[in-house]
Design a protein around this motif. Structure first.
Motif, PDB file in Angstrom:
ATOM      1  N   GLY A  41       0.785  -1.229   0.000  1.00 19.43           N
ATOM      2  CA  GLY A  41       0.000   0.000   0.000  1.00 19.43           C
ATOM      3  C   GLY A  41       0.814   1.275   0.000  1.00 19.43           C
ATOM      4  O   GLY A  41       0.251   2.366  -0.010  1.00 19.43           O
ATOM      5  N   ILE A  42       2.122   1.184   0.016  1.00 17.60           N
ATOM      6  CA  ILE A  42       2.961   2.380  -0.021  1.00 17.60           C
ATOM      7  C   ILE A  42       3.172   2.774  -1.477  1.00 17.60           C
ATOM      8  O   ILE A  42       3.526   1.939  -2.309  1.00 17.60           O
ATOM      9  CB  ILE A  42       4.330   2.136   0.645  1.00 17.60           C
ATOM     10  CG1 ILE A  42       4.171   1.749   2.112  1.00 17.60           C
ATOM     11  CG2 ILE A  42       5.196   3.386   0.541  1.00 17.60           C
ATOM     12  CD1 ILE A  42       5.475   1.411   2.807  1.00 17.60           C
ATOM     13  N   THR A  43       2.960   4.027  -1.777  1.00 19.66           N
ATOM     14  CA  THR A  43       3.145   4.499  -3.148  1.00 19.66           C
ATOM     15  C   THR A  43       4.619   4.813  -3.405  1.00 19.66           C
ATOM     16  O   THR A  43       5.400   4.998  -2.466  1.00 19.66           O
ATOM     17  CB  THR A  43       2.320   5.771  -3.405  1.00 19.66           C
ATOM     18  OG1 THR A  43       2.830   6.825  -2.582  1.00 19.66           O
ATOM     19  CG2 THR A  43       0.839   5.550  -3.123  1.00 19.66           C
ATOM     20  N   LYS A  44       4.977   4.891  -4.648  1.00 20.28           N
ATOM     21  CA  LYS A  44       6.344   5.232  -5.047  1.00 20.28           C
ATOM     22  C   LYS A  44       6.722   6.603  -4.490  1.00 20.28           C
ATOM     23  O   LYS A  44       7.844   6.804  -4.022  1.00 20.28           O
ATOM     24  CB  LYS A  44       6.449   5.214  -6.585  1.00 20.28           C
ATOM     25  CG  LYS A  44       7.721   5.795  -7.139  1.00 20.28           C
ATOM     26  CD  LYS A  44       8.680   4.716  -7.522  1.00 20.28           C
ATOM     27  CE  LYS A  44       9.861   5.244  -8.304  1.00 20.28           C
ATOM     28  NZ  LYS A  44      10.902   5.840  -7.513  1.00 20.28           N
ATOM     29  N   LEU A  50      10.342   9.143   1.898  1.00 16.49           N
ATOM     30  CA  LEU A  50      11.024   8.477   3.008  1.00 16.49           C
ATOM     31  C   LEU A  50      12.524   8.378   2.749  1.00 16.49           C
ATOM     32  O   LEU A  50      13.336   8.668   3.631  1.00 16.49           O
ATOM     33  CB  LEU A  50      10.432   7.083   3.237  1.00 16.49           C
ATOM     34  CG  LEU A  50      11.082   6.231   4.317  1.00 16.49           C
ATOM     35  CD1 LEU A  50      11.006   6.928   5.667  1.00 16.49           C
ATOM     36  CD2 LEU A  50      10.413   4.874   4.385  1.00 16.49           C
ATOM     37  N   ARG A  51      12.904   8.012   1.540  1.00 20.77           N
ATOM     38  CA  ARG A  51      14.330   7.888   1.207  1.00 20.77           C
ATOM     39  C   ARG A  51      15.055   9.218   1.338  1.00 20.77           C
ATOM     40  O   ARG A  51      16.225   9.257   1.711  1.00 20.77           O
ATOM     41  CB  ARG A  51      14.500   7.332  -0.206  1.00 20.77           C
ATOM     42  CG  ARG A  51      14.242   5.846  -0.275  1.00 20.77           C
ATOM     43  CD  ARG A  51      14.475   5.305  -1.661  1.00 20.77           C
ATOM     44  NE  ARG A  51      14.315   3.858  -1.673  1.00 20.77           N
ATOM     45  CZ  ARG A  51      13.839   3.182  -2.691  1.00 20.77           C
ATOM     46  NH1 ARG A  51      13.496   3.803  -3.805  1.00 20.77           N
ATOM     47  NH2 ARG A  51      13.729   1.872  -2.619  1.00 20.77           N
ATOM     48  N   ALA A 112       2.263   9.802   6.694  1.00 22.43           N
ATOM     49  CA  ALA A 112       1.645   8.934   5.688  1.00 22.43           C
ATOM     50  C   ALA A 112       0.491   8.121   6.283  1.00 22.43           C
ATOM     51  O   ALA A 112      -0.103   7.295   5.589  1.00 22.43           O
ATOM     52  CB  ALA A 112       2.692   8.002   5.091  1.00 22.43           C
ATOM     53  N   LYS A 113       0.187   8.369   7.554  1.00 20.31           N
ATOM     54  CA  LYS A 113      -0.870   7.656   8.280  1.00 20.31           C
ATOM     55  C   LYS A 113      -0.667   6.139   8.218  1.00 20.31           C
ATOM     56  O   LYS A 113      -1.581   5.374   7.978  1.00 20.31           O
ATOM     57  CB  LYS A 113      -2.236   8.052   7.742  1.00 20.31           C
ATOM     58  CG  LYS A 113      -2.540   9.514   7.976  1.00 20.31           C
ATOM     59  CD  LYS A 113      -3.902   9.889   7.497  1.00 20.31           C
ATOM     60  CE  LYS A 113      -4.216  11.290   7.933  1.00 20.31           C
ATOM     61  NZ  LYS A 113      -4.118  12.304   7.004  1.00 20.31           N
ATOM     62  N   ARG A 114       0.595   5.725   8.455  1.00 18.52           N
ATOM     63  CA  ARG A 114       0.948   4.304   8.440  1.00 18.52           C
ATOM     64  C   ARG A 114       1.528   3.879   9.788  1.00 18.52           C
ATOM     65  O   ARG A 114       2.206   2.871   9.879  1.00 18.52           O
ATOM     66  CB  ARG A 114       1.968   4.023   7.337  1.00 18.52           C
ATOM     67  CG  ARG A 114       1.416   4.216   5.950  1.00 18.52           C
ATOM     68  CD  ARG A 114       2.343   3.694   4.917  1.00 18.52           C
ATOM     69  NE  ARG A 114       2.761   2.322   5.126  1.00 18.52           N
ATOM     70  CZ  ARG A 114       2.082   1.237   4.769  1.00 18.52           C
ATOM     71  NH1 ARG A 114       0.923   1.358   4.194  1.00 18.52           N
ATOM     72  NH2 ARG A 114       2.568   0.030   4.974  1.00 18.52           N
ATOM     73  N   ASP A 115       1.271   4.643  10.840  1.00 24.05           N
ATOM     74  CA  ASP A 115       1.877   4.310  12.125  1.00 24.05           C
ATOM     75  C   ASP A 115       1.339   3.008  12.719  1.00 24.05           C
ATOM     76  O   ASP A 115       1.983   2.417  13.562  1.00 24.05           O
ATOM     77  CB  ASP A 115       1.786   5.460  13.130  1.00 24.05           C
ATOM     78  CG  ASP A 115       0.565   6.338  13.005  1.00 24.05           C
ATOM     79  OD1 ASP A 115      -0.191   6.177  12.040  1.00 24.05           O
ATOM     80  OD2 ASP A 115       0.372   7.202  13.860  1.00 24.05           O
ATOM     81  N   GLY A 118       1.989   0.246   9.007  1.00 23.00           N
ATOM     82  CA  GLY A 118       3.356   0.235   8.484  1.00 23.00           C
ATOM     83  C   GLY A 118       4.419   0.224   9.549  1.00 23.00           C
ATOM     84  O   GLY A 118       5.563   0.565   9.294  1.00 23.00           O
ATOM     85  N   ALA A 119       4.049  -0.152  10.763  1.00 23.60           N
ATOM     86  CA  ALA A 119       5.034  -0.164  11.844  1.00 23.60           C
ATOM     87  C   ALA A 119       6.139  -1.178  11.553  1.00 23.60           C
ATOM     88  O   ALA A 119       5.924  -2.159  10.851  1.00 23.60           O
ATOM     89  CB  ALA A 119       4.358  -0.499  13.170  1.00 23.60           C
TER      90      ALA A 119
END
Length: 191
Positions: A41-44, A50-51, A112-115, A118-119
């Motif tokens: 579910g993470i977009t490019k 993040l990188r 990204a509201k993945r806490d 996406g932990a």
């Protein structure tokens, strides 16, 4: 090419897989810590953001689980490959970058509201596997080797300083005690 370009098939060819494994092995060799994070579910664009946020020497890569297992074989991080499931992104963290990398990852996850989804799932350091976000957060807060060396140096330097103060205090205290004794003797003789 258009909006949805076709996959090159590079990672599906035998030669492509070998190159991916070689690149991953090089990242593993330069790492002190590797963290696995769910990447479904993470977009490019989110990965690019993040990188850019993580420290320069830390590398983030999405690697197929089967290729990651091959790359991990024979390394101190081999236990990371034991239960890889679903899509994962891996952080290859060199010495001294764990705290900064994890802090940036947490900031990114909140934005990204993945806490929750996406932990960080699993991390391996010095051959020891840590599971769950809390264990990995605590691991990232450990002092670096340089910080430990500085603390030890300060502690070693403090011991002779304290001994010196104690040794120099003895003559001062004896001098005060003899002075008080002299005053008391003089007082007793005068009475």
């Amino acid at each position: 090419m258009g909006i949805n370009p076709r996959a090159s098939g590079f990672a599906t060819t035998k030669e492509g897989k070998k190159k991916v494994v070689e690149k991953t092995k090089a990242l593993i060799e330069n790492s002190q810590l590797i963290i696995s994070v769910a990447s479904s579910g993470i977009t490019k664009e989110q990965i690019d953001t993040l990188r850019k946020a993580i420290p320069k020497d830390t590398k983030a890569a999405v690697v197929k689980n089967s290729l990651m297992k091959v790359a991990l074989e024979g390394s101190e991080f081999e236990s990371l490959g034991e239960n890889l499931k679903n899509e994962n992104m891996f952080f290859f963290i060199p010495e001294g970058e764990a705290r900064a990398t994890y802090e940036e990852f947490e900031k990114w996850a909140k934005e990204a509201k993945r806490d929750k989804d996406g932990a960080a799932k699993v991390a391996v350091m010095d051959g020891v596997k840590y599971e769950g976000p809390e264990a990995i957060k605590n691991l990232s807060k450990l002092p670096t080797k340089l910080e430990l060396i500085a603390k030890i140096g300060i502690a070693i330097k403090a011991v002779p300083t304290k001994v010196g103060r104690g040794v120099s205090a003895v003559p001062n205290k004896l001098g005060r005690a003899f002075g008080a004794l002299k005053d008391k003797i003089a007082e007793d003789e005068g009475a």
